[in-house]
Design an enzyme around this catalytic site. Structure first.
Site, PDB file in Angstrom:
ATOM      1  N   SER A  94       0.832  -1.210   0.000  1.00 21.33           N
ATOM      2  CA  SER A  94       0.000   0.000   0.000  1.00 21.33           C
ATOM      3  C   SER A  94       0.864   1.256   0.000  1.00 21.33           C
ATOM      4  O   SER A  94       1.996   1.261   0.492  1.00 21.33           O
ATOM      5  CB  SER A  94      -0.901   0.020   1.230  1.00 21.33           C
TER       6      SER A  94
HETATM    7  N1  SAH Z   1      -0.937  -3.844   3.789  1.00 25.76           N
HETATM    8  C1  SAH Z   1      -0.461  -4.704   2.745  1.00 25.76           C
HETATM    9  C2  SAH Z   1      -1.434  -4.672   1.583  1.00 25.76           C
HETATM   10  C3  SAH Z   1      -1.252  -5.764   0.614  1.00 25.76           C
HETATM   11  S1  SAH Z   1      -2.419  -5.747  -0.710  1.00 25.76           S
HETATM   12  C4  SAH Z   1       0.907  -4.238   2.304  1.00 25.76           C
HETATM   13  O1  SAH Z   1       1.180  -3.049   2.436  1.00 25.76           O
HETATM   14  O2  SAH Z   1       1.691  -5.041   1.805  1.00 25.76           O
HETATM   15  C5  SAH Z   1      -3.803  -6.579  -0.010  1.00 25.76           C
HETATM   16  C6  SAH Z   1      -3.578  -7.996   0.409  1.00 25.76           C
HETATM   17  O3  SAH Z   1      -4.871  -8.511   0.791  1.00 25.76           O
HETATM   18  C7  SAH Z   1      -3.058  -8.927  -0.674  1.00 25.76           C
HETATM   19  O4  SAH Z   1      -1.879  -9.529  -0.222  1.00 25.76           O
HETATM   20  C8  SAH Z   1      -4.186  -9.952  -0.855  1.00 25.76           C
HETATM   21  O5  SAH Z   1      -3.731 -11.264  -1.125  1.00 25.76           O
HETATM   22  C9  SAH Z   1      -4.896  -9.892   0.480  1.00 25.76           C
HETATM   23  N2  SAH Z   1      -6.277 -10.356   0.482  1.00 25.76           N
HETATM   24  C10 SAH Z   1      -7.262 -10.145  -0.437  1.00 25.76           C
HETATM   25  N3  SAH Z   1      -8.405 -10.764  -0.074  1.00 25.76           N
HETATM   26  C11 SAH Z   1      -8.151 -11.369   1.125  1.00 25.76           C
HETATM   27  C12 SAH Z   1      -8.917 -12.186   2.014  1.00 25.76           C
HETATM   28  N4  SAH Z   1     -10.190 -12.509   1.763  1.00 25.76           N
HETATM   29  N5  SAH Z   1      -8.317 -12.642   3.135  1.00 25.76           N
HETATM   30  C13 SAH Z   1      -7.013 -12.343   3.418  1.00 25.76           C
HETATM   31  N6  SAH Z   1      -6.240 -11.603   2.625  1.00 25.76           N
HETATM   32  C14 SAH Z   1      -6.790 -11.113   1.478  1.00 25.76           C
END
Ligand code: SAH
Length: 219
Positions: free
Chosen positions: A69
């Site tokens: 993010s």
């Molecule tokens: N805060 C993280 C954001 C990663 S992007 C960072 O800065 O790295 C969002 C993440 O949510 C992805 O890794 C994706 O795989 C995860 N995601 C999407 N749907 C999800 C779900 N139902 N349960 C758990 N994780 C999920």
């Protein structure tokens, strides 16, 4: 901090300080959030090839079609979470590369984090270990289901956007607990804060945002 984490040139402490200053100018007021941005080395959470851009205020690819993010959004969400005092137990949905998890681990007592893509989770765990973040429990699973064993949570922070707020997450929120979540389809997502009260829930809109979709099931 060891030298890899400390960084040099584009990944140095100066770059982290500059990023924190930029976020302050953009309206992030919480000194503890800004201090966490200065302390957590974002460059170790991205591919080496992208390390020189780790302190730009942008989202970056982390593989598997996902992104780390944007720092401003991480700061904004964490600030919203801490607005009425520091929550003890926080659930994070979407560990991704683990950057926001590491930021949270400096600020709250215990972080529970769920990621649906196993490979990302494993890499994130290595980072938590290396950074000695010992108050994080992370697991592979579907965040739509929350984490029954450790509920209720004083705070829940969601890093992927569902089209509607999952009821299960509302149910796992303690009274006075805060849920920070982006909601909506791609191109029309809003970041909202939902607070559980004795009577029900209140909702406040924060910003228009752009997150990857929250998917069902595990990857
Ligand atoms: N805060 C993280 C954001 C990663 S992007 C960072 O800065 O790295 C969002 C993440 O949510 C992805 O890794 C994706 O795989 C995860 N995601 C999407 N749907 C999800 C779900 N139902 N349960 C758990 N994780 C999920």
């Amino acid at each position: 901090m060891n030298s890899e984490f400390q960084g040099i040139g584009m990944t140095s402490q100066r770059s982290r300080d500059r990023l924190a200053e930029q976020l302050r100018e953009m309206g992030i007021c919480s000194n503890e959030v800004l201090e966490a941005i200065r302390r957590i080395p974002r460059h170790i959470f991205v591919d080496e090839a992208l390390a020189s851009r780790a302190y730009d205020n942008t989202a970056l690819p982390i593989g598997h079609n996902q992104t780390i993010s944007q720092p401003y959004i991480v700061a904004r969400m964490v600030e919203a979470l801490l607005e009425e005092g520091t929550p003890e137990k926080v659930l994070e949905i979407g560990t991704g590369c683990g950057y926001q998890t590491a930021i949270l681990s400096r600020l709250v007592k215990r972080v529970y984090s769920i990621e649906r893509i196993d490979a990302l989770l494993n890499k994130a765990r290595e980072k938590f270990y290396a950074l000695k973040c010992r108050n994080i429990s992370a697991r592979h699973g579907d965040g739509n289901l929350g984490w029954l064993q450790y509920q209720p949570f004083d705070g829940i922070i969601v890093s992927a956007a569902p089209t509607g707020v999952p009821n299960t997450l509302l149910e796992q929120l303690a009274v006075n607990g805060r849920l920070i979540i982006p909601v909506g389809r791609s191109g029309e997502q809003e970041l909202v804060t939902i607070v559980r009260t004795d009577e029900g829930f209140t909702e406040k809109r924060l910003d228009w945002v752009s997150f990857v979709p929250m998917l069902e099931g595990i990857g």
